[in-house]
Design an enzyme around this catalytic site. Sequence first.
Site, PDB file in Angstrom:
ATOM      1  N   ALA A 102     -49.791 -26.724 -45.004  1.00 26.15           N
ATOM      2  CA  ALA A 102     -48.423 -26.803 -45.400  1.00 26.15           C
ATOM      3  C   ALA A 102     -48.248 -28.232 -45.674  1.00 26.15           C
ATOM      4  O   ALA A 102     -47.958 -29.034 -45.333  1.00 26.15           O
ATOM      5  CB  ALA A 102     -47.443 -26.594 -44.001  1.00 26.15           C
TER       6      ALA A 102
ATOM      7  N   ILE B 252     -46.047 -21.036 -47.441  1.00 27.07           N
ATOM      8  CA  ILE B 252     -47.125 -21.249 -46.741  1.00 27.07           C
ATOM      9  C   ILE B 252     -48.053 -19.972 -46.559  1.00 27.07           C
ATOM     10  O   ILE B 252     -47.461 -19.248 -45.609  1.00 27.07           O
ATOM     11  CB  ILE B 252     -46.767 -22.033 -45.510  1.00 27.07           C
ATOM     12  CG1 ILE B 252     -45.727 -23.294 -45.795  1.00 27.07           C
ATOM     13  CG2 ILE B 252     -48.258 -22.576 -44.624  1.00 27.07           C
ATOM     14  CD1 ILE B 252     -46.756 -24.221 -46.917  1.00 27.07           C
TER      15      ILE B 252
ATOM     16  N   GLU C 229     -61.077 -26.226 -52.430  1.00 26.18           N
ATOM     17  CA  GLU C 229     -60.128 -25.256 -52.464  1.00 26.18           C
ATOM     18  C   GLU C 229     -60.103 -24.514 -54.163  1.00 26.18           C
ATOM     19  O   GLU C 229     -59.926 -23.441 -54.277  1.00 26.18           O
ATOM     20  CB  GLU C 229     -58.573 -25.570 -52.096  1.00 26.18           C
ATOM     21  CG  GLU C 229     -57.695 -24.734 -51.893  1.00 26.18           C
ATOM     22  CD  GLU C 229     -56.361 -25.152 -51.504  1.00 26.18           C
ATOM     23  OE1 GLU C 229     -56.300 -26.177 -50.623  1.00 26.18           O
ATOM     24  OE2 GLU C 229     -55.351 -24.510 -51.737  1.00 26.18           O
ATOM     25  N   ARG C 230     -60.080 -25.495 -55.014  1.00 24.64           N
ATOM     26  CA  ARG C 230     -60.188 -25.069 -56.477  1.00 24.64           C
ATOM     27  C   ARG C 230     -61.251 -24.306 -56.656  1.00 24.64           C
ATOM     28  O   ARG C 230     -61.181 -23.226 -57.307  1.00 24.64           O
ATOM     29  CB  ARG C 230     -59.717 -26.125 -57.422  1.00 24.64           C
ATOM     30  CG  ARG C 230     -58.541 -26.484 -57.141  1.00 24.64           C
ATOM     31  CD  ARG C 230     -58.147 -28.019 -57.794  1.00 24.64           C
ATOM     32  NE  ARG C 230     -56.816 -28.341 -57.586  1.00 24.64           N
ATOM     33  CZ  ARG C 230     -56.491 -29.612 -57.593  1.00 24.64           C
ATOM     34  NH1 ARG C 230     -57.112 -30.617 -57.805  1.00 24.64           N
ATOM     35  NH2 ARG C 230     -55.120 -29.739 -56.991  1.00 24.64           N
TER      36      ARG C 230
ATOM     37  N   GLY D 273     -50.012   3.982 -69.084  1.00 28.55           N
ATOM     38  CA  GLY D 273     -48.935   4.114 -67.994  1.00 28.55           C
ATOM     39  C   GLY D 273     -49.527   3.789 -66.416  1.00 28.55           C
ATOM     40  O   GLY D 273     -49.062   3.352 -65.738  1.00 28.55           O
TER      41      GLY D 273
ATOM     42  N   ASN E 243     -52.132 -24.693 -63.204  1.00 30.15           N
ATOM     43  CA  ASN E 243     -52.992 -25.161 -64.207  1.00 30.15           C
ATOM     44  C   ASN E 243     -52.686 -26.101 -65.344  1.00 30.15           C
ATOM     45  O   ASN E 243     -53.486 -26.941 -65.896  1.00 30.15           O
ATOM     46  CB  ASN E 243     -53.284 -23.575 -65.169  1.00 30.15           C
ATOM     47  CG  ASN E 243     -54.202 -22.753 -64.247  1.00 30.15           C
ATOM     48  OD1 ASN E 243     -54.678 -23.104 -62.958  1.00 30.15           O
ATOM     49  ND2 ASN E 243     -54.492 -21.454 -64.813  1.00 30.15           N
TER      50      ASN E 243
HETATM   51  C1  LIG Z   1     -48.198 -16.951 -53.150  1.00 33.57           C
HETATM   52  C2  LIG Z   1     -48.303 -18.432 -52.688  1.00 33.57           C
HETATM   53  C3  LIG Z   1     -48.910 -19.088 -51.705  1.00 33.57           C
HETATM   54  C4  LIG Z   1     -49.105 -20.567 -51.685  1.00 33.57           C
HETATM   55  N1  LIG Z   1     -49.785 -20.995 -50.479  1.00 33.57           N
HETATM   56  C5  LIG Z   1     -49.349 -22.354 -50.161  1.00 33.57           C
HETATM   57  C6  LIG Z   1     -49.888 -23.057 -49.065  1.00 33.57           C
HETATM   58  O1  LIG Z   1     -50.688 -22.190 -48.238  1.00 33.57           O
HETATM   59  N2  LIG Z   1     -49.648 -24.224 -48.561  1.00 33.57           N
HETATM   60  C7  LIG Z   1     -48.915 -25.011 -49.578  1.00 33.57           C
HETATM   61  O2  LIG Z   1     -48.706 -25.963 -49.044  1.00 33.57           O
HETATM   62  N3  LIG Z   1     -48.390 -24.398 -50.726  1.00 33.57           N
HETATM   63  C8  LIG Z   1     -48.664 -23.148 -51.072  1.00 33.57           C
HETATM   64  N4  LIG Z   1     -48.184 -22.600 -52.298  1.00 33.57           N
HETATM   65  C9  LIG Z   1     -47.376 -23.713 -53.122  1.00 33.57           C
HETATM   66  C10 LIG Z   1     -48.251 -23.814 -54.570  1.00 33.57           C
HETATM   67  O3  LIG Z   1     -49.113 -24.752 -54.175  1.00 33.57           O
HETATM   68  C11 LIG Z   1     -47.055 -24.475 -55.393  1.00 33.57           C
HETATM   69  O4  LIG Z   1     -46.213 -23.420 -55.595  1.00 33.57           O
HETATM   70  C12 LIG Z   1     -47.454 -24.971 -56.539  1.00 33.57           C
HETATM   71  O5  LIG Z   1     -48.261 -26.271 -56.191  1.00 33.57           O
HETATM   72  C13 LIG Z   1     -46.536 -25.326 -57.477  1.00 33.57           C
HETATM   73  O6  LIG Z   1     -45.467 -26.237 -56.978  1.00 33.57           O
HETATM   74  P1  LIG Z   1     -43.998 -25.584 -57.212  1.00 33.57           P
HETATM   75  O7  LIG Z   1     -43.740 -24.038 -57.007  1.00 33.57           O
HETATM   76  O8  LIG Z   1     -42.977 -26.649 -56.506  1.00 33.57           O
HETATM   77  O9  LIG Z   1     -43.754 -25.865 -58.880  1.00 33.57           O
HETATM   78  P2  LIG Z   1     -43.410 -27.203 -59.517  1.00 33.57           P
HETATM   79  O10 LIG Z   1     -44.416 -28.210 -58.964  1.00 33.57           O
HETATM   80  O11 LIG Z   1     -41.984 -27.375 -59.425  1.00 33.57           O
HETATM   81  O12 LIG Z   1     -43.661 -26.809 -61.225  1.00 33.57           O
HETATM   82  C14 LIG Z   1     -42.803 -26.281 -62.250  1.00 33.57           C
HETATM   83  C15 LIG Z   1     -43.554 -26.044 -63.419  1.00 33.57           C
HETATM   84  O13 LIG Z   1     -43.711 -27.437 -63.790  1.00 33.57           O
HETATM   85  C16 LIG Z   1     -44.990 -27.877 -64.216  1.00 33.57           C
HETATM   86  N5  LIG Z   1     -45.461 -29.076 -63.847  1.00 33.57           N
HETATM   87  C17 LIG Z   1     -45.293 -29.805 -62.715  1.00 33.57           C
HETATM   88  N6  LIG Z   1     -45.849 -30.978 -62.697  1.00 33.57           N
HETATM   89  C18 LIG Z   1     -46.521 -30.957 -64.232  1.00 33.57           C
HETATM   90  C19 LIG Z   1     -47.123 -32.064 -64.751  1.00 33.57           C
HETATM   91  N7  LIG Z   1     -47.430 -33.308 -64.027  1.00 33.57           N
HETATM   92  N8  LIG Z   1     -47.587 -32.004 -66.044  1.00 33.57           N
HETATM   93  C20 LIG Z   1     -47.371 -30.671 -66.642  1.00 33.57           C
HETATM   94  N9  LIG Z   1     -46.773 -29.802 -66.187  1.00 33.57           N
HETATM   95  C21 LIG Z   1     -46.217 -29.907 -64.599  1.00 33.57           C
HETATM   96  C22 LIG Z   1     -45.914 -26.847 -63.410  1.00 33.57           C
HETATM   97  O14 LIG Z   1     -47.204 -26.583 -63.995  1.00 33.57           O
HETATM   98  C23 LIG Z   1     -45.223 -25.718 -63.426  1.00 33.57           C
HETATM   99  O15 LIG Z   1     -45.340 -24.742 -64.518  1.00 33.57           O
HETATM  100  C24 LIG Z   1     -48.206 -21.492 -52.370  1.00 33.57           C
HETATM  101  C25 LIG Z   1     -47.616 -20.525 -53.535  1.00 33.57           C
HETATM  102  C26 LIG Z   1     -47.569 -19.226 -53.670  1.00 33.57           C
HETATM  103  C27 LIG Z   1     -46.744 -18.804 -54.789  1.00 33.57           C
END
Ligand SMILES: Cc1cc2nc3c(=O)[nH]c(=O)nc-3n(C[C@H](O)[C@H](O)[C@H](O)COP(=O)(O)OP(=O)(O)OC[C@H]3O[C@@H](n4cnc5c(N)ncnc54)[C@H](O)[C@@H]3O)c2cc1C
Length: 384
Positions: A127, A160, A249-250, A347, A373
Amino acid sequence: MPSPTHESPWRTEEVRAFRNTVRDFIQRELVPQQARWRAQHHPDLDAFAKAGALGLLTPDVSTELGGGGGTFAHEAVVLEELARAGVHFGASVQNIVARYVVTYGSDEQKRNFLPRLGRGELVGAIAMTEPGAGSDLQGIKTTARREGDHYVVDGSKTFITNGWHAGLVCLAVKTDPKAAGPRGISLLLVETSRSLPGYRVGNPLEKVGRHGHDTCELFFEGVRVPAANLLGPAEGKGLFQMMEQLTYERLSVAVAAVATTEEAVAVTIQYAKDRTVSGKPLMELQNTRMVLARCKTEAMIGRHFLDGCIERFLKGQLDPVTAAMAKYWLTERECSIIDDCVQLHGGYGYMNEYPIARMWADSRVERIYAGTNEVMKEMIAWSL
Ligand SMILES: Cc1cc2nc3c(=O)[nH]c(=O)nc-3n(C[C@H](O)[C@H](O)[C@H](O)COP(=O)(O)OP(=O)(O)OC[C@H]3O[C@@H](n4cnc5c(N)ncnc54)[C@H](O)[C@@H]3O)c2cc1C
């Protein structure tokens, strides 16, 4: 002319035998449950114990610590087989939690948590993300205030994975809200249950895909956690620990991406051979042949790049930037190739009963989680 195949060098005879066990388990125990899991928005809890009994949950943790005693090659097999079967089950997150404990845990934490994670008695979750802090983890607001031999945790987390069943949450917190930069962040191992005072789990979130996998909000209001559950010898190490473990993880995301891509191409080749359009097989249309030739080639390039990364990881030589390249490029290719495959299905490609439609919806998140990404490209650019 036979289609070229490629046998990955890390797939030793022993790893291939393990694959048979994994594939058999997934087909027998998990695939038949998928429609029900999708409807209830989470896997069955007992699936963890069943997978644990076969050593599929922490395959690269040593046997002394309750793991399978294998290497990342074994974990890759689990990830590949789940991806090929289109089963989204929290084995990967479970193993990532175990790796945090293996790498930074005290002897007592290892003895306490790892065997239970391995057996699937405890479901693990990581988390980090909060409503106001995803990519920018330094912005988290959840706090852990020291009171005697406990921390008192207040805050919330979102998105999470494994949240619904989580019994061990590896929780990113601010132990020193005044500290500048990353030094105020720590990781706590929080043993949770629905009866833990102040702890609450939200209903699984409604996602675009992966409906059978629980993704939840977690809430903490004055939750008391023993101070001995701090991960690492001292406070302030959390962000560094997360950055280190994100390479693993990646790479795991990249493994699933390539396996899903290969499956999508295979399914679509078969569809194009079976489907008749204007009186002849879809496969005989020049556009179909050109698209599939490109998809197959790109999938093969992806496989070779990934295999190189796995080989380097197995030797302890995979650097974070190459892992970021793999996560970014292989998930972009995955989504692009699957989109082409959907188009070739017409479709039917938009109908959930067809695997390609589910792959399309399920894979999209791989460009977002484990670091978006865009963040991967920032990391790569910083290294130039
Ligand atoms: C199905 C699912 C499962 C997940 N599981 C987990 C989990 O188990 N544990 C956990 O902790 N999280 C989890 N996540 C969260 C996930 O890691 C985050 O959604 C992700 O890191 C992006 O954060 P955010 O959603 O707040 O987007 P934001 O950080 O708000 O990003 C919004 C946009 O801004 C861009 N951006 C942000 N910073 C930069 C930068 N420096 N340069 C250029 N562009 C940037 C991003 O690429 C994106 O396009 C999960 C998400 C999903 C959808």
